[in-house]
Write a protein that holds these residues in place. Sequence first.
Motif, mmCIF file in Angstrom:
data_model
loop_
_atom_site.group_PDB
_atom_site.id
_atom_site.type_symbol
_atom_site.label_atom_id
_atom_site.label_comp_id
_atom_site.label_asym_id
_atom_site.label_seq_id
_atom_site.Cartn_x
_atom_site.Cartn_y
_atom_site.Cartn_z
ATOM 1 N N GLN A 385 -6.473 3.758 10.290
ATOM 2 C CA GLN A 385 -6.292 3.395 8.884
ATOM 3 C C GLN A 385 -7.239 2.292 8.422
ATOM 4 O OE1 GLN A 385 -2.076 2.668 8.435
ATOM 5 N NE2 GLN A 385 -1.749 4.838 8.192
ATOM 6 N N ASN A 388 -9.111 3.004 5.169
ATOM 7 C CA ASN A 388 -8.382 3.607 4.044
ATOM 8 C C ASN A 388 -8.684 2.940 2.714
ATOM 9 O OD1 ASN A 388 -7.253 5.208 5.911
ATOM 10 N ND2 ASN A 388 -5.144 4.556 5.600
ATOM 11 N N LEU A 391 -11.882 4.460 0.893
ATOM 12 C CA LEU A 391 -12.202 5.886 0.806
ATOM 13 C C LEU A 391 -12.590 6.367 -0.581
ATOM 14 C CD1 LEU A 391 -9.727 7.592 3.237
ATOM 15 C CD2 LEU A 391 -12.160 7.130 3.508
ATOM 16 N N ASP A 392 -11.895 5.885 -1.589
ATOM 17 C CA ASP A 392 -12.198 6.406 -2.923
ATOM 18 C C ASP A 392 -13.317 5.622 -3.603
ATOM 19 O OD1 ASP A 392 -10.574 4.210 -3.018
ATOM 20 O OD2 ASP A 392 -9.576 4.800 -4.872
ATOM 21 N N PHE A 415 -5.924 -3.886 6.448
ATOM 22 C CA PHE A 415 -4.613 -3.270 6.596
ATOM 23 C C PHE A 415 -3.585 -3.723 5.575
ATOM 24 C CE2 PHE A 415 -6.438 -3.106 10.907
ATOM 25 C CZ PHE A 415 -6.414 -1.733 11.087
ATOM 26 N N GLU A 416 -3.947 -4.635 4.730
ATOM 27 C CA GLU A 416 -2.930 -5.136 3.796
ATOM 28 C C GLU A 416 -3.394 -4.942 2.354
ATOM 29 O OE1 GLU A 416 0.278 -5.915 2.369
ATOM 30 O OE2 GLU A 416 0.298 -6.107 4.541
ATOM 31 N N LEU A 417 -2.511 -4.360 1.565
ATOM 32 C CA LEU A 417 -2.840 -4.006 0.181
ATOM 33 C C LEU A 417 -3.442 -5.179 -0.586
ATOM 34 C CD1 LEU A 417 -2.490 -1.316 -1.118
ATOM 35 C CD2 LEU A 417 -0.290 -2.023 -1.994
ATOM 36 N N MET B 1 2.261 -3.206 6.181
ATOM 37 C CA MET B 1 1.711 -3.257 4.824
ATOM 38 C C MET B 1 2.633 -2.520 3.877
ATOM 39 S SD MET B 1 -1.884 -1.418 3.790
ATOM 40 C CE MET B 1 -1.947 -0.204 2.512
ATOM 41 N N SER B 2 2.735 -3.045 2.676
ATOM 42 C CA SER B 2 3.524 -2.353 1.679
ATOM 43 C C SER B 2 2.785 -1.081 1.254
ATOM 44 C CB SER B 2 3.741 -3.270 0.476
ATOM 45 O OG SER B 2 2.565 -4.002 0.216
ATOM 46 N N TYR B 3 3.541 -0.030 0.984
ATOM 47 C CA TYR B 3 2.957 1.235 0.535
ATOM 48 C C TYR B 3 1.925 1.790 1.511
ATOM 49 C CZ TYR B 3 5.178 -0.540 -3.640
ATOM 50 O OH TYR B 3 6.070 -1.060 -4.518
ATOM 51 N N LYS B 4 2.186 1.572 2.782
ATOM 52 C CA LYS B 4 1.285 2.061 3.819
ATOM 53 C C LYS B 4 1.102 3.575 3.714
ATOM 54 C CE LYS B 4 1.194 1.540 8.827
ATOM 55 N NZ LYS B 4 1.792 0.659 9.838
ATOM 56 N N PHE B 7 -1.003 4.796 0.736
ATOM 57 C CA PHE B 7 -2.444 4.569 0.846
ATOM 58 C C PHE B 7 -3.023 5.034 2.186
ATOM 59 C CE2 PHE B 7 -1.195 1.761 -2.627
ATOM 60 C CZ PHE B 7 -2.074 2.243 -3.588
ATOM 61 N N THR B 8 -2.349 5.970 2.784
ATOM 62 C CA THR B 8 -2.923 6.630 3.960
ATOM 63 C C THR B 8 -3.579 7.922 3.493
ATOM 64 O OG1 THR B 8 -1.280 5.694 5.444
ATOM 65 C CG2 THR B 8 -2.381 7.700 6.169
ATOM 66 N N PRO B 9 -4.866 8.060 3.737
ATOM 67 C CA PRO B 9 -5.562 9.225 3.209
ATOM 68 C C PRO B 9 -5.153 10.524 3.914
ATOM 69 C CG PRO B 9 -7.029 7.909 4.563
ATOM 70 C CD PRO B 9 -5.756 7.150 4.476
ATOM 71 N N ALA B 18 -7.650 10.072 -1.030
ATOM 72 C CA ALA B 18 -7.568 8.668 -0.598
ATOM 73 C C ALA B 18 -6.151 8.133 -0.608
ATOM 74 C CB ALA B 18 -8.456 7.794 -1.471
ATOM 75 N N ASN B 19 -5.303 8.647 -1.477
ATOM 76 C CA ASN B 19 -3.924 8.170 -1.485
ATOM 77 C C ASN B 19 -2.993 9.310 -1.810
ATOM 78 O OD1 ASN B 19 -3.251 8.165 -4.475
ATOM 79 N ND2 ASN B 19 -5.119 6.942 -4.458
ATOM 80 N N ARG B 337 -1.585 -0.623 -6.100
ATOM 81 C CA ARG B 337 -2.539 -1.179 -5.144
ATOM 82 C C ARG B 337 -2.680 -2.684 -5.324
ATOM 83 N NH1 ARG B 337 -6.444 1.191 -2.211
ATOM 84 N NH2 ARG B 337 -6.888 3.128 -3.221
#
Lengths: 645, 683
Positions: A385, A388, A391-392, A415-417, B1-4, B7-9, B18-19, B337
């Motif tokens: 990950q 990640n 990616l966009d 790894f952290e938003l 992580m929040s919302y892992k 946001f995993t492709p 991407a999400n 995000r």
Amino acid sequence: MQGFLVNQLPLLLLGIALLGFTAGVIKRIGLWRQGRHDQALKLSNIFFIPKRYLVDLHHIVARDTYIANTHIAAAGGVVASVLLMIPIYGFGLTNFYLYMALFLATFSAFIGGIFVWRRRSGRPSRLSRGKWNGVPIALLSFSIGFGFLTLFQSGYINANSVSIISIVVLSALATLGIFEIAGGGLLNRPFKHLLSGSLHLAFHPRQARFKSKGALSTDLKPVDWEVAKEIGTPGVKSVKDFAWNRLLSFDACIECGKCETACPAFAAEQPLNPKKLIQDFVAGMENRNDLAYAGSPTPGIPLGEHGGNSSSPIISDLVEEDTIWSCTSCRACVQECPMMIEHVDAIIDVRRDLTMRRGNIPETTAEALENLRQTDNIGGNDPKQRANWSLDLGVAMLKDGEKTDVLFWPGEAAFELKHQKTLRLVAQLMQKAGIEFAIPDLREADIGDFARRVGEEVLFETMVKKNMDLLSNYTFNKIVTADPHVYHSLKNEYSSYGGDYQIFHHTEFLLQMLEEGKISVKEKISDRTYTYHDPCYLGRYNSVVDAPRALLAMTVENITEMDKSGMNSRCCGWGGGAAFSDIPGKRRIPDMRMEDAQQTKVDTLVVSCPNCMTMLDGVVATSESLGPLPEVVDIAEVTARAVAL
Amino acid sequence: MSYKHIFTPLTINKVNIANRIISTAHAEVYAEDGFPQERYIKYYEEKAKGGLSLAICGGSSPVSRDSPWQWWKSVNLATDEVIPHLANLADAMHKHNSNIMIQATHMGRRTTYAGIDWPHLVSPSGVREPVHRGFCKTIEKHEIKSIIADFVAAVDRVKQSGMDGVEISAAHQHLIDQFWSPRSNKRTDEYGGSLENRMRFGKQVFEAVREKVGKDFCVGLRMCGDEFHPDGLDHDTLKDIAQAMSETKMVDFISVVGSGADTHNTLANCMPPMALPPEPFVHLAAGIRSRVNVPVMHAQGVRDPQQAERILAQGMADLVGITRGQIADPHMINKIREGQETRIKQCVGANYCIDRQYMGLDVLCVQNAATSREATMPHIIARSEKNKRRVVIVGGGPAGLEAARVSKERGHDVVLFEKNEEVGGQVNLSAKIPQRDQMAGIIRWYDMEIKRLDIDVRLGKAVDKAGIIKEEPDIVILATGGTENIEDKWGPKEGMCVSSWDVLNGKVKPAKNVLIYDGMGQHAGAGLADFIASKGSQVEIVTPDPKIADDVGGTTFPIMYRRLYALNVVQTPNYWLEEIYKEEDKFIAVLLNEYTEVTEEREVDQVVIENGTVPNEELYHALREESLNQGITDTDDLYANQPQKCLQLCDDKGFVLFRVGDCISMHNIHGAIYDSLRLCKDF
């Protein structure tokens, strides 16, 4: 009687003092030699002492002009007095100039004594009491006693015209003064400070600190595995495991307490007082308990419970484990120390023993280490990950053999938003600037900073190898990172393993992009007010304090500095694994840092480190808060807004 | 992580997503002449700007000429002329590193023949479809062949355009699932009978498509997870179908929806309105996911990121569609995000969007007037570079709130007066109706934005002319709304009737036997009947319209009917309320039949009137003459999306005066918000 007191006593005293001093030197050398032989330092280093004293040390001491001037008067006066007494009393060389010089020297010591007395009478809590309260008495009695005796002896004042009582009193003062001062090595008096302080400058464990004025040497040194085998630990388990010059450095401590004033853990009343820690090592070196210590205690740990000798286990004969794990490795103590003592190195040495030899690690720290072993990242995230966040955005990921101008190193932020936001903005800003950049592939490992600072050197070396192997696959001109811990490691610590990279922190790189016109500010932000928090690993560790300020000056209108900023910034509480060991105190370090920010009355607190972001953004408002909390943003976000990304 | 998990492709075929929050296929009603043009493209591009990584556009885009599309202005995939337009759409999305696919389908019987080519509709067994009055013929083998060829040509057009993939629909009873479902397939040949036979057509479509476009072009399948018709496809059968389709290795993903859609009542489930529980059909997606080895998508009643994250984390779906959610807020993903979840304008399930679509109208959001108007209306309000002005707004309903928000975002000083103790206006009343409490979400968002923007809101105080002038405004906006439109002949002053507002507010208690007169035919009347009947009263609802809730759209009126029938509410359409008089302690309501012109009487304990509003104009008349623009809004400028010329006047002395929303004449929530956005965006 008068004649004896005036003419023979000073010589006698001088002789006894010199003998005492010599005995003291022998005693202290004996104490230091309990440490192991280590660095190959030449005896000739002692010739560096004057320059190191006058330039390098003065650079630090001069931050406090009061005590700097006081020290010149007192130490200069005393040392000059003693030196002048030798020809006058020892060899009978007497003339007006020598007498006048000696009198002026004692007068200088008198003035110094007055100022020392004044400072100590203000009783700042950082200053140790006890024997240290004797310093002004020693200075005053020495200077008054010898000042008058000099006047009598020179004949400028007729001793016969003075009452015998006065002469006896003055002689007594002189006796007291010179024993207090020169008793040094034997009695822990000022000449011990002269001795250990000077020699410490000569044989300082980090010779690089004297390369130039204010030179930094902040990288942790690799474990010498040969030594580790020899002493039975990769760290330090008892005082004698320290190299002899490290013991010398502890001995140079004057208990001024500047370290404890700067220490965030002490302020939070966690069980760490850096001054006491050094004195605990000294206690072990002197084979005693800590009852002689007369400064602020370690919060929550009463005096009298610890003591031992140089072979006693440091944990917990001399020091508690929680003390060792409270340190954030922020280096505020080192930065402040006028004796240039390296507290953090000592703490890391003890941690290396705890972690690698004893496996005695706080639970959450151990978990994080296990995550690192299993997944190459602290959070235990799936390594797949790592990219990640990008990616966009169409960010290129380097393949083996490929090249790029800028290698953008995401680090743990991937790894952290919250931290991904910073990475994304930096990437987008570089895209806007037309910079050719790419990120490393998924084999990237944590940079190793965390493992190293909690004493897991083996794991650190594994990380170094992984990352250096990865980097060797690529061709690039420079590395850019938004993580000061990555920055510091790659810049200063990988070099021990042959790493040689040109590296920029995003504050430096964004500034450069702006200055070169690759991006430009559309409009300075004027609807918010800002203060900037220096990350320790960027500021104190690398003196990058100007770039972020220059960047903010170009992007925002209103900046207010916190009292503790730049090289004196207060830590957020994350570093050195402290966020994981999480040793309880009365307060939390990030809460105090947030209060520093609140005192500036701004609405936005700018950070430039993902870990500072974690700590400060994690502060929650309570009924005890100083009002609304400022919003915490990374400097990339400020830049992005100003350039209308 | 929040919302892992969000946001995993995920990679589907060659498409990197991407999400995990996507926008699923829906009918937009924006295509012009059958092609996605500026409005359509900008609508999707805004979502891409907002962080969306996969949009599937063009719900029900037909592949054949005999599947007419004009009444919902669909994309027409049956012609090569569509290719450059699809390419424009793909380019716009790719510019933001977003992916775009389109749904391709044949509607079979699920449409109406009366348009363009006036075709004879086809269906497996010629069984008519109830919702669209879809009269049809039984499809013949040569037609099957030609429709398969149409699918191939259409998918190939999409591939040629550079779009990222196609979703072939076998959901909502389109032609493929008309073959699947025993409800519409009574054939006895190789296309009917056994499940294998019924699946034949769909498989043939995929085989032919794959042969043409190859294995590397992403082609997925949308299907139902349970039709909820006793004679239709149940969940177990659909799991079998999904597994069989997955095993063909020709299907790259499966998108699952719950509920059939060929009756009015089942249709209401498809886009679950606020009355339904959250994510009512996610178990169907999970059931199908347990049997297939391709990624599963699911949308239906997923509104917030926590829900999406949980669905993903629990492995119930691989991709979560929040489609209405992104109609309400196309920047949703960026906000997630960036940790700004509380700033997401969350879909409340009012279904204004889909209810308009079923009327053949363009999809609009009840609470976001910028959606699908991206060419002229901003989703993110830019700060004004002009003078800072002082804007005084009177009235804190949706029009006033939007005016305050937009003006403040423009950088002006804003004061908002609201005479009640809370903002929200009539929306607060609408949220009192059973199962419509989520209407309050519209106001909750505004309330949070107002706090975030630090707008000076003065609650609980009606302001008069002097109070407004005292604020030294440059711009005054009246958003004072309206009051109940109760005609004198009903004797309100004599106490013959009460207003719906008073009942909903709790000022007046419902009596035992209540007659509701609904002159509007909207949500309020039927909702009021529900409100009163739920409290135990016997209710009759009377309206001059052809049916109760006549102006309530296709996914919402069935919910109301479910409740009104269950509560034994008597529905009396086609009657006017003529007058009310009193007889002892009873009220007599005189009703006039619209068509026979014969009157009837009802003896009741209470008559409650819901007849819309009349504008509150007092402040307007008080301020008009003093204002620099005489209170005139230049509608030419307004409709042309241009700044009001009179704004230039207000920077020296005096103020300009505008009105928005119901205080001009009664509009709905969207209308009120649109009034304010288009006016204030240029302040």
